[in-house]
Write a protein that holds these residues in place. Sequence first.
Motif, PDB file in Angstrom:
ATOM      1  N   LEU A 103       0.896  -1.146   0.045  1.00 60.74           N
ATOM      2  CA  LEU A 103      -0.063   0.052  -0.193  1.00 60.74           C
ATOM      3  C   LEU A 103       0.742   1.301   0.050  1.00 60.74           C
ATOM      4  O   LEU A 103       0.464   2.246  -0.736  1.00 60.74           O
ATOM      5  N   ASP A 104       1.835   1.254   0.733  1.00 63.58           N
ATOM      6  CA  ASP A 104       2.882   2.447   0.910  1.00 63.58           C
ATOM      7  C   ASP A 104       3.564   2.537  -0.630  1.00 63.58           C
ATOM      8  O   ASP A 104       3.494   3.732  -0.911  1.00 63.58           O
ATOM      9  N   ALA A 105       3.996   1.483  -1.201  1.00 63.46           N
ATOM     10  CA  ALA A 105       4.493   1.682  -2.502  1.00 63.46           C
ATOM     11  C   ALA A 105       3.800   2.175  -3.291  1.00 63.46           C
ATOM     12  O   ALA A 105       3.980   2.898  -4.333  1.00 63.46           O
ATOM     13  N   LEU A 106       2.358   1.743  -3.584  1.00 67.65           N
ATOM     14  CA  LEU A 106       1.235   2.185  -4.432  1.00 67.65           C
ATOM     15  C   LEU A 106       0.890   3.775  -3.956  1.00 67.65           C
ATOM     16  O   LEU A 106       0.741   4.447  -5.024  1.00 67.65           O
ATOM     17  N   ARG A 107       0.856   3.839  -3.047  1.00 71.79           N
ATOM     18  CA  ARG A 107       0.599   5.622  -2.558  1.00 71.79           C
ATOM     19  C   ARG A 107       1.788   6.404  -3.119  1.00 71.79           C
ATOM     20  O   ARG A 107       1.404   7.525  -3.709  1.00 71.79           O
TER      21      ARG A 107
ATOM     22  N   VAL B 148      -5.782   4.290 -12.920  1.00 74.05           N
ATOM     23  CA  VAL B 148      -7.159   4.239 -12.401  1.00 74.05           C
ATOM     24  C   VAL B 148      -7.471   2.908 -11.466  1.00 74.05           C
ATOM     25  O   VAL B 148      -7.810   3.164 -10.422  1.00 74.05           O
ATOM     26  N   LYS B 149      -6.863   1.864 -12.013  1.00 73.24           N
ATOM     27  CA  LYS B 149      -6.861   0.608 -11.150  1.00 73.24           C
ATOM     28  C   LYS B 149      -6.090   0.905  -9.714  1.00 73.24           C
ATOM     29  O   LYS B 149      -6.207   0.360  -8.759  1.00 73.24           O
ATOM     30  N   ALA B 150      -5.192   1.543  -9.755  1.00 70.18           N
ATOM     31  CA  ALA B 150      -4.279   1.642  -8.659  1.00 70.18           C
ATOM     32  C   ALA B 150      -4.869   2.480  -7.862  1.00 70.18           C
ATOM     33  O   ALA B 150      -4.957   2.113  -6.500  1.00 70.18           O
ATOM     34  N   ARG B 151      -5.607   3.685  -8.203  1.00 77.73           N
ATOM     35  CA  ARG B 151      -6.261   4.435  -7.070  1.00 77.73           C
ATOM     36  C   ARG B 151      -7.482   3.504  -6.599  1.00 77.73           C
ATOM     37  O   ARG B 151      -7.860   3.893  -5.468  1.00 77.73           O
ATOM     38  N   GLU B 152      -8.144   2.808  -7.455  1.00 79.92           N
ATOM     39  CA  GLU B 152      -9.260   1.952  -6.802  1.00 79.92           C
ATOM     40  C   GLU B 152      -8.751   0.971  -6.096  1.00 79.92           C
ATOM     41  O   GLU B 152      -9.357   0.875  -4.862  1.00 79.92           O
TER      42      GLU B 152
ATOM     43  N   VAL C  62       3.468  14.160 -17.559  1.00 84.09           N
ATOM     44  CA  VAL C  62       2.440  13.264 -18.089  1.00 84.09           C
ATOM     45  C   VAL C  62       1.030  13.993 -18.209  1.00 84.09           C
ATOM     46  O   VAL C  62       0.664  14.679 -17.523  1.00 84.09           O
ATOM     47  N   HIS C  63       0.731  13.527 -19.171  1.00 79.72           N
ATOM     48  CA  HIS C  63      -0.795  14.332 -19.605  1.00 79.72           C
ATOM     49  C   HIS C  63      -1.895  13.605 -19.644  1.00 79.72           C
ATOM     50  O   HIS C  63      -3.256  14.165 -19.684  1.00 79.72           O
ATOM     51  N   ASP C  64      -1.719  12.372 -19.425  1.00 75.45           N
ATOM     52  CA  ASP C  64      -3.147  11.472 -19.404  1.00 75.45           C
ATOM     53  C   ASP C  64      -3.088  10.522 -18.221  1.00 75.45           C
ATOM     54  O   ASP C  64      -1.799  10.138 -17.970  1.00 75.45           O
ATOM     55  N   GLU C  65      -4.072  10.177 -17.866  1.00 78.19           N
ATOM     56  CA  GLU C  65      -4.223   9.046 -16.944  1.00 78.19           C
ATOM     57  C   GLU C  65      -4.464   7.801 -17.474  1.00 78.19           C
ATOM     58  O   GLU C  65      -5.678   7.616 -17.965  1.00 78.19           O
ATOM     59  N   SER C  66      -3.617   6.827 -17.489  1.00 79.41           N
ATOM     60  CA  SER C  66      -3.959   5.416 -18.002  1.00 79.41           C
ATOM     61  C   SER C  66      -4.938   4.539 -17.354  1.00 79.41           C
ATOM     62  O   SER C  66      -5.063   4.867 -15.913  1.00 79.41           O
ATOM     63  N   ALA C  67      -5.491   3.674 -17.558  1.00 76.47           N
ATOM     64  CA  ALA C  67      -6.171   2.532 -16.949  1.00 76.47           C
ATOM     65  C   ALA C  67      -5.520   2.097 -15.908  1.00 76.47           C
ATOM     66  O   ALA C  67      -6.133   1.691 -14.728  1.00 76.47           O
TER      67      ALA C  67
END
Length: 70
Positions: A30-34, A57-61, A49-54
């Motif tokens: 969790l710490d690494a992902l954050r 989004v999965k990491a945020r979820e 970086v200009h766009d948010e990839s899928a």
Amino acid sequence: MLDVSYPYGRSAGESKHANARLIAAAPELLDALRSMLAQFNFNTITGIVHDESAVIVKAREAVAKATGGE
């Protein structure tokens, strides 16, 4: 003795050990992902970086699920 099949050919004992290892590693994961998401946010703000990839989004979820939406 009854032979029970578990996912990926693991026995019940192997699955329990794998789950225990995952639970033990969860805080560091969790710490690494954050940290990764914080770096992504910094790069987005600075224009690297200009766009948010899928995958972002999965990491945020995943973080939201692990933290109860924090």
